[in-house]
Write a protein that holds these residues in place. Sequence first.
Motif, PDB file in Angstrom:
ATOM      1  N   THR A 309       0.823  -1.208   0.000  1.00  0.00           N
ATOM      2  CA  THR A 309       0.000   0.000   0.000  1.00  0.00           C
ATOM      3  C   THR A 309       0.856   1.258   0.000  1.00  0.00           C
ATOM      4  OG1 THR A 309      -0.212  -0.098   2.427  1.00  0.00           O
ATOM      5  CG2 THR A 309      -1.957  -1.128   1.108  1.00  0.00           C
ATOM      6  N   PHE A 310       2.034   1.202   0.613  1.00  0.00           N
ATOM      7  CA  PHE A 310       2.926   2.360   0.527  1.00  0.00           C
ATOM      8  C   PHE A 310       3.319   2.617  -0.926  1.00  0.00           C
ATOM      9  CE2 PHE A 310       4.137   2.644   5.139  1.00  0.00           C
ATOM     10  CZ  PHE A 310       3.959   4.007   5.245  1.00  0.00           C
ATOM     11  N   PHE A 311       3.613   1.559  -1.677  1.00  0.00           N
ATOM     12  CA  PHE A 311       3.930   1.742  -3.092  1.00  0.00           C
ATOM     13  C   PHE A 311       2.722   2.281  -3.851  1.00  0.00           C
ATOM     14  CE2 PHE A 311       3.914   0.402  -7.498  1.00  0.00           C
ATOM     15  CZ  PHE A 311       5.165   0.799  -7.936  1.00  0.00           C
ATOM     16  N   LEU A 312       1.544   1.697  -3.581  1.00  0.00           N
ATOM     17  CA  LEU A 312       0.344   2.107  -4.303  1.00  0.00           C
ATOM     18  C   LEU A 312      -0.054   3.540  -3.970  1.00  0.00           C
ATOM     19  CD1 LEU A 312      -1.803  -1.151  -4.033  1.00  0.00           C
ATOM     20  CD2 LEU A 312      -0.509  -0.330  -6.002  1.00  0.00           C
ATOM     21  N   PHE A 313       0.007   3.894  -2.674  1.00  0.00           N
ATOM     22  CA  PHE A 313      -0.361   5.256  -2.285  1.00  0.00           C
ATOM     23  C   PHE A 313       0.624   6.287  -2.841  1.00  0.00           C
ATOM     24  CE2 PHE A 313      -2.610   3.573   1.749  1.00  0.00           C
ATOM     25  CZ  PHE A 313      -3.782   3.383   1.036  1.00  0.00           C
ATOM     26  N   ALA A 334       5.605   7.064   7.251  1.00  0.00           N
ATOM     27  CA  ALA A 334       6.340   5.841   7.590  1.00  0.00           C
ATOM     28  C   ALA A 334       7.209   6.023   8.825  1.00  0.00           C
ATOM     29  CB  ALA A 334       7.205   5.412   6.400  1.00  0.00           C
ATOM     30  N   SER A 335       7.660   7.248   9.075  1.00  0.00           N
ATOM     31  CA  SER A 335       8.508   7.482  10.249  1.00  0.00           C
ATOM     32  C   SER A 335       7.758   7.269  11.558  1.00  0.00           C
ATOM     33  CB  SER A 335       9.082   8.899  10.207  1.00  0.00           C
ATOM     34  OG  SER A 335       8.051   9.866  10.398  1.00  0.00           O
ATOM     35  N   GLN A 336       6.423   7.244  11.506  1.00  0.00           N
ATOM     36  CA  GLN A 336       5.623   7.047  12.707  1.00  0.00           C
ATOM     37  C   GLN A 336       5.355   5.573  12.994  1.00  0.00           C
ATOM     38  OE1 GLN A 336       4.881   9.924  14.402  1.00  0.00           O
ATOM     39  NE2 GLN A 336       6.065  10.885  12.749  1.00  0.00           N
ATOM     40  N   LEU A 337       5.809   4.686  12.099  1.00  0.00           N
ATOM     41  CA  LEU A 337       5.479   3.273  12.208  1.00  0.00           C
ATOM     42  C   LEU A 337       6.664   2.464  12.720  1.00  0.00           C
ATOM     43  CD1 LEU A 337       3.527   2.866   8.845  1.00  0.00           C
ATOM     44  CD2 LEU A 337       2.601   3.335  11.110  1.00  0.00           C
ATOM     45  N   SER A 355      10.150   5.015  -2.138  1.00  0.00           N
ATOM     46  CA  SER A 355      11.089   5.517  -3.144  1.00  0.00           C
ATOM     47  C   SER A 355      10.727   5.006  -4.530  1.00  0.00           C
ATOM     48  CB  SER A 355      12.518   5.104  -2.779  1.00  0.00           C
ATOM     49  OG  SER A 355      12.897   5.614  -1.520  1.00  0.00           O
ATOM     50  N   LEU A 356      10.425   3.721  -4.623  1.00  0.00           N
ATOM     51  CA  LEU A 356      10.062   3.142  -5.915  1.00  0.00           C
ATOM     52  C   LEU A 356       8.770   3.742  -6.447  1.00  0.00           C
ATOM     53  CD1 LEU A 356      10.873  -0.631  -5.223  1.00  0.00           C
ATOM     54  CD2 LEU A 356      12.182   0.948  -6.648  1.00  0.00           C
ATOM     55  N   GLY A 357       7.766   3.859  -5.588  1.00  0.00           N
ATOM     56  CA  GLY A 357       6.491   4.410  -6.030  1.00  0.00           C
ATOM     57  C   GLY A 357       6.608   5.845  -6.477  1.00  0.00           C
ATOM     58  N   PHE A 411       9.647  -7.918  -6.529  1.00  0.00           N
ATOM     59  CA  PHE A 411      10.600  -7.315  -5.599  1.00  0.00           C
ATOM     60  C   PHE A 411       9.976  -6.847  -4.282  1.00  0.00           C
ATOM     61  CE2 PHE A 411      12.671  -6.918  -9.694  1.00  0.00           C
ATOM     62  CZ  PHE A 411      13.996  -7.187  -9.410  1.00  0.00           C
ATOM     63  N   ILE A 412       8.677  -6.593  -4.246  1.00  0.00           N
ATOM     64  CA  ILE A 412       8.061  -6.064  -3.030  1.00  0.00           C
ATOM     65  C   ILE A 412       7.156  -7.089  -2.363  1.00  0.00           C
ATOM     66  CG2 ILE A 412       6.556  -4.272  -2.084  1.00  0.00           C
ATOM     67  CD1 ILE A 412       7.550  -2.379  -4.208  1.00  0.00           C
ATOM     68  N   ALA A 413       6.295  -7.727  -3.131  1.00  0.00           N
ATOM     69  CA  ALA A 413       5.371  -8.710  -2.566  1.00  0.00           C
ATOM     70  C   ALA A 413       6.129  -9.936  -2.060  1.00  0.00           C
ATOM     71  CB  ALA A 413       4.340  -9.112  -3.611  1.00  0.00           C
ATOM     72  N   ASP A 414       5.605 -10.543  -0.997  1.00  0.00           N
ATOM     73  CA  ASP A 414       6.277 -11.691  -0.369  1.00  0.00           C
ATOM     74  C   ASP A 414       5.752 -13.062  -0.794  1.00  0.00           C
ATOM     75  OD1 ASP A 414       8.156 -10.256   1.093  1.00  0.00           O
ATOM     76  OD2 ASP A 414       6.723  -9.856   2.706  1.00  0.00           O
TER      77      ASP A 414
END
Length: 442
Positions: A309-313, A334-337, A355-357, A411-414
Amino acid sequence: MQVSWWAIIPFIVMLLSIAIAPLVPSLAHHWEKPRTQLAVALLLGVPVAAWVWLSGHHHLVTHALHEYASFICLLGSLFIISGGIHLAGDIKASPRNNTIFLSVGAVLASIIGTTGAAMLLIRPILNTNRERQHAAHTVIYAIFVVANCGGLLTPLGDPPLFLGMLRGVPFTWTFTLFPEWLFVNILLLVSYYCLDRSMLAREDADHLSRDASDITPLKLMGAVNFVWLAGVVCSVAFLPTPWRELAMIGCAAGSWITSTKEVRFTRNEFSWAPILEVAAIFLGIFTTMITALQYLDSMAPKLPLNEITFFLFSGGLSSVLDNAPTYATFFELASQLPGDPRVAGVPEFYLVAISLGSVLCGAMTYIGNGPNFMVRSVAESQGRPMPSFGGYVVWSVRELAPVLAAMVLLFIADPLWAKALGALVVLAILARAAVRARRLPR
């Protein structure tokens, strides 16, 4: 600082102005003037900065203005220095030569920035393809590769990554994104090569004959400016603020003094308008973003955030807005997580996705990244028709989106099923490219 939802309205209005004003015929003529953009930026940004300042949070205003100054120093110095370099000549507009141009641009984008690389290469690309009827796809892929995806490897490459460095991300951290950079750019270059072979087959014999006969060896002019470019790279990598900014200004001044008028103004048709536009627009973005970031900080725990979701957002917003403020917004979220290891206070796996998104998805529309519109403007000024806003989106959904989807899955999904699906998407992309390549030129 706690703010309510309405505090983000100036930020939203600023971004919507950037997205919508150039597309409305009655507004486009006025919006394209830097003084109009500056007026809108000040109208929206000054009240926000004043309110935050009077609320006692002076550091938020000074921090935003400091980041803005560093950001403009970088873009401005790269813009001025690249304006003193010109690659003259006209080689055969073959798929191989065009692909080499884009490949060089992918590398240069991470060294001199997407803005610098795009402005350096777009005119030679257009000159090389001037005898061809079908060349809009080459400009579109130049936006994909040179103006966006190539700039993933260093903070110099793309504005979002430079903002990350200003927030504490080490200069060399982006080198870890090399596998994703290589994957995306190779797939794009393979797709382009095969598409260009197909497009070449549609050309008239007369155009191909003129292209083959009108050959002028390539000649690099203004090579001294590569020394100034190296100075900018070293200043960003090794100098702290404010020496970094002073060094970049010094390198830009050195380029201005040592470059010839013929190269800068006659051959490159240098104009201050593009950088003035960027400076005006981003002044509004950086100031109105102060309260938007504070609001989003408080909302972080309520959002469904993970690597995908970080990539998508970040990617989705970078597609329709501008990728630099999008990166900054999700960096703060993200710094709050929780999560380890951390880079500049952000869990590294989230920082990779952001960064990628932000960088890669900036190529999805004309407004996703500053150089996109600049490349389009240069092409149209030289008589090369380009797709409309919607037409470009069709191209990016068809050509770029599948590549990015494959990258996310691999590269992102597990899950293992995601890796398998990513491999299938890659095979589908290569199969389409092979079908195109079978349509041989005359």
